[in-house]
Design a protein around this motif. Structure first.
Motif, mmCIF file in Angstrom:
data_model
loop_
_atom_site.group_PDB
_atom_site.id
_atom_site.type_symbol
_atom_site.label_atom_id
_atom_site.label_comp_id
_atom_site.label_asym_id
_atom_site.label_seq_id
_atom_site.Cartn_x
_atom_site.Cartn_y
_atom_site.Cartn_z
ATOM 1 N N LEU A 31 0.824 -1.211 0.000
ATOM 2 C CA LEU A 31 0.000 0.000 0.000
ATOM 3 C C LEU A 31 0.857 1.260 0.000
ATOM 4 N N LEU A 32 2.033 1.209 0.606
ATOM 5 C CA LEU A 32 2.942 2.357 0.532
ATOM 6 C C LEU A 32 3.365 2.602 -0.918
ATOM 7 N N GLN A 33 3.636 1.537 -1.647
ATOM 8 C CA GLN A 33 3.958 1.697 -3.069
ATOM 9 C C GLN A 33 2.757 2.258 -3.835
ATOM 10 N N ALA A 34 1.578 1.773 -3.524
ATOM 11 C CA ALA A 34 0.376 2.268 -4.204
ATOM 12 C C ALA A 34 0.172 3.748 -3.934
ATOM 13 N N ALA A 35 0.378 4.174 -2.692
ATOM 14 C CA ALA A 35 0.225 5.594 -2.353
ATOM 15 C C ALA A 35 1.219 6.452 -3.127
ATOM 16 N N ALA A 36 2.455 5.953 -3.270
ATOM 17 C CA ALA A 36 3.454 6.703 -4.032
ATOM 18 C C ALA A 36 3.014 6.866 -5.481
ATOM 19 N N HIS A 37 2.443 5.826 -6.073
ATOM 20 C CA HIS A 37 1.965 5.931 -7.456
ATOM 21 C C HIS A 37 0.770 6.882 -7.569
ATOM 22 N N LEU A 38 -0.083 6.902 -6.563
ATOM 23 C CA LEU A 38 -1.201 7.848 -6.589
ATOM 24 C C LEU A 38 -0.689 9.284 -6.525
ATOM 25 N N LEU A 50 -5.185 6.679 1.585
ATOM 26 C CA LEU A 50 -4.487 5.404 1.709
ATOM 27 C C LEU A 50 -3.553 5.412 2.911
ATOM 28 N N TYR A 51 -2.867 6.542 3.139
ATOM 29 C CA TYR A 51 -2.026 6.654 4.332
ATOM 30 C C TYR A 51 -2.879 6.518 5.597
ATOM 31 N N ASP A 52 -4.058 7.127 5.594
ATOM 32 C CA ASP A 52 -4.948 7.017 6.756
ATOM 33 C C ASP A 52 -5.361 5.564 6.995
ATOM 34 N N SER A 53 -5.649 4.837 5.905
ATOM 35 C CA SER A 53 -6.045 3.438 6.068
ATOM 36 C C SER A 53 -4.887 2.607 6.621
ATOM 37 N N LEU A 54 -3.662 2.971 6.259
ATOM 38 C CA LEU A 54 -2.506 2.264 6.796
ATOM 39 C C LEU A 54 -2.318 2.534 8.282
ATOM 40 N N LEU A 55 -2.678 3.729 8.715
ATOM 41 C CA LEU A 55 -2.493 4.095 10.121
ATOM 42 C C LEU A 55 -3.620 3.590 11.012
ATOM 43 N N SER A 56 -4.748 3.171 10.419
ATOM 44 C CA SER A 56 -5.905 2.797 11.236
ATOM 45 C C SER A 56 -5.701 1.522 12.042
ATOM 46 N N PRO A 57 -5.004 0.458 11.502
ATOM 47 C CA PRO A 57 -4.697 -0.670 12.383
ATOM 48 C C PRO A 57 -3.448 -0.362 13.207
ATOM 49 N N ALA A 58 -2.522 -1.276 13.316
ATOM 50 C CA ALA A 58 -1.265 -1.054 14.032
ATOM 51 C C ALA A 58 -0.132 -1.291 13.049
ATOM 52 N N PRO A 59 0.270 -0.268 12.277
ATOM 53 C CA PRO A 59 1.275 -0.472 11.235
ATOM 54 C C PRO A 59 2.652 -0.772 11.819
ATOM 55 N N ALA A 60 3.483 -1.419 11.004
ATOM 56 C CA ALA A 60 4.852 -1.724 11.433
ATOM 57 C C ALA A 60 5.721 -0.474 11.436
ATOM 58 N N ASN A 61 5.422 0.471 10.545
ATOM 59 C CA ASN A 61 6.250 1.686 10.413
ATOM 60 C C ASN A 61 5.385 2.947 10.493
ATOM 61 N N PRO A 62 4.774 3.201 11.652
ATOM 62 C CA PRO A 62 3.857 4.346 11.724
ATOM 63 C C PRO A 62 4.536 5.688 11.482
ATOM 64 N N HIS A 63 5.780 5.838 11.950
ATOM 65 C CA HIS A 63 6.466 7.121 11.764
ATOM 66 C C HIS A 63 6.744 7.389 10.287
ATOM 67 N N LEU A 64 7.147 6.354 9.550
ATOM 68 C CA LEU A 64 7.385 6.514 8.119
ATOM 69 C C LEU A 64 6.093 6.906 7.401
ATOM 70 N N ILE A 65 5.002 6.260 7.738
ATOM 71 C CA ILE A 65 3.726 6.562 7.086
ATOM 72 C C ILE A 65 3.313 7.998 7.374
ATOM 73 N N ARG A 66 3.478 8.426 8.621
ATOM 74 C CA ARG A 66 3.104 9.811 8.963
ATOM 75 C C ARG A 66 3.975 10.825 8.229
ATOM 76 N N ALA A 67 5.260 10.536 8.101
ATOM 77 C CA ALA A 67 6.143 11.459 7.382
ATOM 78 C C ALA A 67 5.733 11.570 5.919
ATOM 79 N N LEU A 68 5.425 10.447 5.290
ATOM 80 C CA LEU A 68 4.984 10.470 3.898
ATOM 81 C C LEU A 68 3.644 11.197 3.753
ATOM 82 N N LYS A 69 2.772 10.995 4.721
ATOM 83 C CA LYS A 69 1.485 11.680 4.684
ATOM 84 C C LYS A 69 1.671 13.191 4.800
ATOM 85 N N ALA A 70 2.563 13.627 5.694
ATOM 86 C CA ALA A 70 2.818 15.060 5.846
ATOM 87 C C ALA A 70 3.354 15.658 4.549
#
Length: 331
Positions: A31-38, A50-70
């Motif tokens: 999904l991180l790859q998919a978000a980059a393509h979007l 998509l970043y929000d959906s990744l953060l909704s459970p318990a992601p393995a890399n929450p800090h990375l996802i938040r940085a990409l979302k920002a």
């Protein structure tokens, strides 16, 4: 071939979303790859969702996802929310370099150079605890060098380290010289050619950063798996004459790639059931040796690779129980 149009990026994102449904254990990297393509397709709101959906459970890399979302949010007008996320990241003090670097580059991209420099310095202070620096930390130091050069700050010890780590043909001081912008308006062919050379070197650095989630990977068959593979598919004995030779070939191949300047190398553990399933998905036979590198690349893209080389004091990648420096990392 990599997609290079918005429609192609959208198609690739849709394919990755379908693949994530088929392989839920690899949902996050896919999904991180998919978000980059979007993002590349220009559909930034969909990427944020998509970043929000990744953060909704318990992601393995929450800090990375938040940085990409920002970074994504700031690009389409949500500056205040992006700033709040970056402030939260700095307060959380993540232990990996990638979220720090993404946050700092977001600030840099929007002319917040002082904030970018302080973010990178804070990260370096936290992360650099020994002389052995993982690739992500090396990249962070090189980014810090660029930002400090733009701020006309004098070199410090970490800038010297960045200079030493940089393997490009153009020195970092020249590559990160703010005066380079002047040459872009020149009509002198020699000046323009020099700028092309610098840009090519800089592009190599960006390719390194972009390749972080997709390392160049080599297959490692644990001994029981290799025995099972060769018993089922003796045609592959030419690729793997013995287990010892297999381990030697892995280390030799990775060292050769490293000496050639290939960044972000990795090793992926292989299993016979997984390989057979991959062969079936490709409508070919597992005995086809040409399938092996494709299998390695697919496992790496699904987040299965571990970085090579490990620290000399870390366990060796081969599973011997000895440290890397005592085993395959011995000179």
């Amino acid at each position: 071939m990599r997609p290079d149009t918005p429609a192609a990026h959208t198609t690739e994102a849709e394919r990755l979303l379908r693949t994530a449904g088929q392989y839920p254990e690899d949902r996050e990297p896919l999904l991180l790859q998919a978000a980059a393509h979007l993002e590349l397709a220009g559909d930034r709101p969909a990427a944020s969702a998509l970043y929000d959906s990744l953060l909704s459970p318990a992601p393995a890399n929450p800090h990375l996802i938040r940085a990409l979302k920002a970074a994504n949010l700031w690009e389409y007008g949500h500056e205040a929310e992006a700033r709040a996320i970056i402030d939260g990241l700095r307060s959380a003090r993540p232990s990996d370099a990638a979220p720090w670097e993404i946050a700092a580059e977001t600030l840099e991209a929007h002319d917040e150079l002082e904030a970018a420099e302080s973010t990178l310095t804070e990260a370096a202070t936290l992360l650099i605890t020994s002389e052995e620096l993982p690739h992500a930390t090396q990249s962070l130091l090189i980014t810090r060098h660029r930002v400090r050069r733009m701020l006309a700050l004098p070199h410090d010890d970490w800038d010297v380290t960045a200079d030493r780590l940089h393997g490009g043909a153009v020195p970092l001081d020249e590559l990160h010289d703010p005066k380079r912008l002047w040459s872009l308006g020149s009509s002198d062919p020699a000046e323009l050619q020099a700028e092309i050379t610098r840009l090519r070197s800089e592009l190599g650095t960006y390719r390194t950063a972009l390749s972080r989630p997709f390392p160049v990977a080599v297959l490692h068959w644990p001994e029981p798996e290799l025995d099972e593979l060769l018993a089922a598919y003796p045609e592959l004995e030419a690729e793997y004459p013995t287990y010892r030779a297999h381990l030697t070939d892995i280390e030799a191949s990775l060292r050769e790639l490293a000496q050639a300047g290939t960044p972000n190398l990795g090793i992926v553990p292989a299993t016979v059931p997984s390989y057979e399933a991959f062969a079936a998905s490709e409508s070919t036979k597992p005995s086809n040796a040409d399938l092996l590198p494709q299998y390695a690349t697919t496992l790496a893209a699904r987040g299965r690779a571990t970085a090579w080389p490990p620290a000399r004091t870390s366990p060796c990648w081969c599973g011997s129980g000895r440290t890397y420096g005592e085993c395959h990392g011995a000179e």
